[in-house]
Design a protein around this motif. Structure first.
Motif, PDB file in Angstrom:
ATOM      1  N   HIS A  83       0.859  -1.180   0.000  1.00  0.00           N
ATOM      2  CA  HIS A  83       0.000   0.000   0.000  1.00  0.00           C
ATOM      3  C   HIS A  83       0.897   1.232   0.000  1.00  0.00           C
ATOM      4  O   HIS A  83       1.864   1.289   0.745  1.00  0.00           O
ATOM      5  CB  HIS A  83      -0.863  -0.076   1.269  1.00  0.00           C
ATOM      6  CG  HIS A  83      -1.832   1.036   1.461  1.00  0.00           C
ATOM      7  ND1 HIS A  83      -2.359   1.765   0.428  1.00  0.00           N
ATOM      8  CD2 HIS A  83      -2.397   1.540   2.599  1.00  0.00           C
ATOM      9  CE1 HIS A  83      -3.202   2.662   0.917  1.00  0.00           C
ATOM     10  NE2 HIS A  83      -3.237   2.555   2.225  1.00  0.00           N
ATOM     11  N   GLU A  85       0.030   4.443   0.707  1.00  0.00           N
ATOM     12  CA  GLU A  85      -0.273   5.577   1.589  1.00  0.00           C
ATOM     13  C   GLU A  85       0.973   5.855   2.445  1.00  0.00           C
ATOM     14  O   GLU A  85       1.645   4.921   2.904  1.00  0.00           O
ATOM     15  CB  GLU A  85      -1.507   5.265   2.469  1.00  0.00           C
ATOM     16  CG  GLU A  85      -2.005   6.509   3.178  1.00  0.00           C
ATOM     17  CD  GLU A  85      -3.393   6.347   3.809  1.00  0.00           C
ATOM     18  OE1 GLU A  85      -4.056   5.323   3.599  1.00  0.00           O
ATOM     19  OE2 GLU A  85      -3.797   7.303   4.521  1.00  0.00           O
ATOM     20  N   ASP A  87       1.669   6.467   5.340  1.00  0.00           N
ATOM     21  CA  ASP A  87       1.882   5.914   6.687  1.00  0.00           C
ATOM     22  C   ASP A  87       2.611   4.566   6.600  1.00  0.00           C
ATOM     23  O   ASP A  87       2.989   4.009   7.629  1.00  0.00           O
ATOM     24  CB  ASP A  87       0.575   5.800   7.489  1.00  0.00           C
ATOM     25  CG  ASP A  87      -0.517   5.030   6.794  1.00  0.00           C
ATOM     26  OD1 ASP A  87      -0.499   4.947   5.550  1.00  0.00           O
ATOM     27  OD2 ASP A  87      -1.410   4.502   7.489  1.00  0.00           O
ATOM     28  N   HIS A 150      -7.892   0.223   0.866  1.00  0.00           N
ATOM     29  CA  HIS A 150      -8.836   1.250   0.479  1.00  0.00           C
ATOM     30  C   HIS A 150      -8.320   2.155  -0.639  1.00  0.00           C
ATOM     31  O   HIS A 150      -8.896   3.249  -0.858  1.00  0.00           O
ATOM     32  CB  HIS A 150      -9.213   2.092   1.717  1.00  0.00           C
ATOM     33  CG  HIS A 150      -8.009   2.802   2.326  1.00  0.00           C
ATOM     34  ND1 HIS A 150      -7.989   4.167   2.516  1.00  0.00           N
ATOM     35  CD2 HIS A 150      -6.803   2.383   2.741  1.00  0.00           C
ATOM     36  CE1 HIS A 150      -6.832   4.540   3.048  1.00  0.00           C
ATOM     37  NE2 HIS A 150      -6.098   3.474   3.210  1.00  0.00           N
ATOM     38  N   ASP A 169      -3.777  -2.503   5.131  1.00  0.00           N
ATOM     39  CA  ASP A 169      -4.607  -1.819   6.138  1.00  0.00           C
ATOM     40  C   ASP A 169      -5.758  -2.702   6.631  1.00  0.00           C
ATOM     41  O   ASP A 169      -6.339  -2.446   7.690  1.00  0.00           O
ATOM     42  CB  ASP A 169      -5.208  -0.547   5.536  1.00  0.00           C
ATOM     43  CG  ASP A 169      -4.255   0.635   5.596  1.00  0.00           C
ATOM     44  OD1 ASP A 169      -3.339   0.633   6.431  1.00  0.00           O
ATOM     45  OD2 ASP A 169      -4.444   1.574   4.792  1.00  0.00           O
TER      46      ASP A 169
HETATM   47 FE   LIG Z   1      -4.203   3.346   4.057  1.00  0.00          FE
END
Ligand SMILES: [Fe+2]
Ligand SMILES: Cc1cc2nc3c(=O)[nH]c(=O)nc-3n(C[C@H](O)[C@H](O)[C@H](O)COP(=O)(O)O)c2cc1C
Ligand SMILES: [Fe+2]
Length: 401
Positions: A83, A85, A87, A150, A169
């Protein structure tokens, strides 16, 4: 202060966890006084070293330092990016600088994202296909696309040697769990998991069930579930069940969530009456309010809304619309907790009621079913109280008491 935790969670597989207790609003939106963890994993086999994701942007040096307690970054053979993202992808740049030859595996979209997020070019990127099995040296991995859980590039991977499913996630949670394994935690942790689910994945709930069924249908022998936030799980069955339930928006049968704003207490009086009526029928009522001395958080509101079987909304007319903060809350409910649940709307006005219709218009584009709109001028009268009693009785038909 953020703390690090390193633990061997299966043979040769290490969790590298950053416990972030300083963050206030995850994604600048979700209030999480409980904090959050960012989990990366490192497989250190006799011949092969594979990293699974990194930590949040801004923690690169700490990530590299923590990694170094186990292995030199330049000696890692590959990184799996589940992923993008930030984070989880936040330390990619530092890693690639220290190990320019590291093989990067991920969804085809990842390459361009790495370039545009971090300005990293010329990496040894290997796109993976859905359900593809790849050997990295002597280690076999299976990749599974889980689109829109997501983001579009989100994938999971399965590491055969440790029977571990890395879920990104998915199955993550807010909070800094006291145990590394979810099975050892209490019900509170499931609530943090639900809050994370609705806040972060809620908008894409229609993709949840089919992706979960896809994973379960692969017949993988899963002994460990390793998400990017929170605790790991040994049994995927229970958490998959929660995900399917929350994905469908199935709430607790005797629970109602009441969300209201009140500037001067007019709406609040009616809402108090509603709460008393519901409680007198042994309904479990979760109350959220926006007043001159308290503001409930959207992160918690959404979490209880998805977990309820009915909703009560209260808000006054405000500048020919609805009280602004409630408009925000209702729009978020419509997006992230949209499910076939009955709703009562209660509203008060000074000279011309607009809010009731305004709210029901928003909800008419969702699966929510508005049972009644009760709108009254100024203070409560006997006749309004009667209408409220009748509306609550109607609502109770949909709630198990
Ligand atoms: Fe995420
Ligand atoms: C800033 C503000 C804007 C308002 N705008 C309207 C309006 O456009 N139309 C109306 O009928 N009443 C309007 N009102 C009156 C409130 O809807 C009315 O006083 C209501 O009973 C307040 O309920 P509450 O104290 O529970 O929030 C407004 C009040 C305030 C403070
Ligand atoms: Fe995340």
């Amino acid at each position: 202060m953020a703390k690090t935790l390193v633990k061997e969670v299966a043979e040769n597989l290490y969790l590298l966890r950053l416990d972030d207790d300083e963050i206030k609003y995850f994604e600048a939106l979700w209030h999480i006084p409980e904090g959050i963890t960012y989990n990366a994993y490192l497989y250190l086999g006799p011949n092969t070293r594979i990293l699974f994701d990194t930590w949040k942007i801004g923690f690169s040096s700490l990530f590299i330092e923590t990694l170094r307690s186990l292995v030199e970054p330049k000696d890692i053979d590959a990184i799996i990016v589940h992923h993008m993202e930030p984070d989880h992808s936040g330390a990619l740049k530092s890693l690639v600088e220290l190990n320019p030859d590291i093989k990067v595996f991920g969804h085809p979209l990842v390459k361009n994202m790495i370039e545009s997020f971090y300005g990293i070019k010329n990496i040894a990127f290997r796109p993976v296909r859905d359900l593809e099995e790849i050997n990295i040296e002597d280690i076999k991995l299976k990749f599974i696309y889980t689109p829109w859980l997501h983001w579009p590039e989100t994938i999971m991977s399965y590491l055969y040697s440790t029977k571990t499913l890395f879920t990104g996630d998915v199955f993550g949670a807010f909070s800094i769990p006291s145990s590394v394994f979810g099975e050892e935690l209490t019900r509170d942790y499931i609530n943090f998991m639900r809050k994370y689910f609705v806040d972060v994945i809620g908008y894409y709930r229609q993709h949840v069930e089919k992706n979960i069924q896809k994973i379960l249908g692969l017949g993988l022998d899963i002994e460990l579930v390793a998400p990017l936030h929170g605790a790991l799980w040994k049994d995927i069955g229970r958490i998959a069940e929660y995900y399917i339930k929350w994905g469908r928006g199935e709430g607790v049968e005797n629970k109602v969530t009441v969300i209201y704003s009140s500037m001067y207490g007019f709406v609040e009086k009616a809402i108090q009456f509603v709460i008393e009526l519901l409680q007198s029928h042994n309904v479990d009522v979760a109350v959220y309010k926006i007043t001159d001395n308290y503001r409930s958080e959207i992160s918690d509101i959404l979490s209880d809304a998805i977990d309820s079987s009915a909703i009560v909304l209260g808000a006054a007319t405000y500048e020919a619309g609805v009280f602004p903060y409630m408009e925000f809350v209702i729009n978020q409910l419509a997006k992230k907790a949209n499910s076939p649940k009955p709703v009562i709307i209660i509203s008060s006005y000074g000279w011309g009621g607009v809010a009731g219709k305004f709210i029901s218009n928003i909800l008419s584009k969702t699966k929510f079913k508005v049972l009644r709109i009760i709108e009254y001028k100024g203070m409560l009268t006997e006749s309004t109280l009667k209408d409220i009693r009748s509306a609550v009785n109607e609502l109770l038909k949909h709630v198990k008491t």
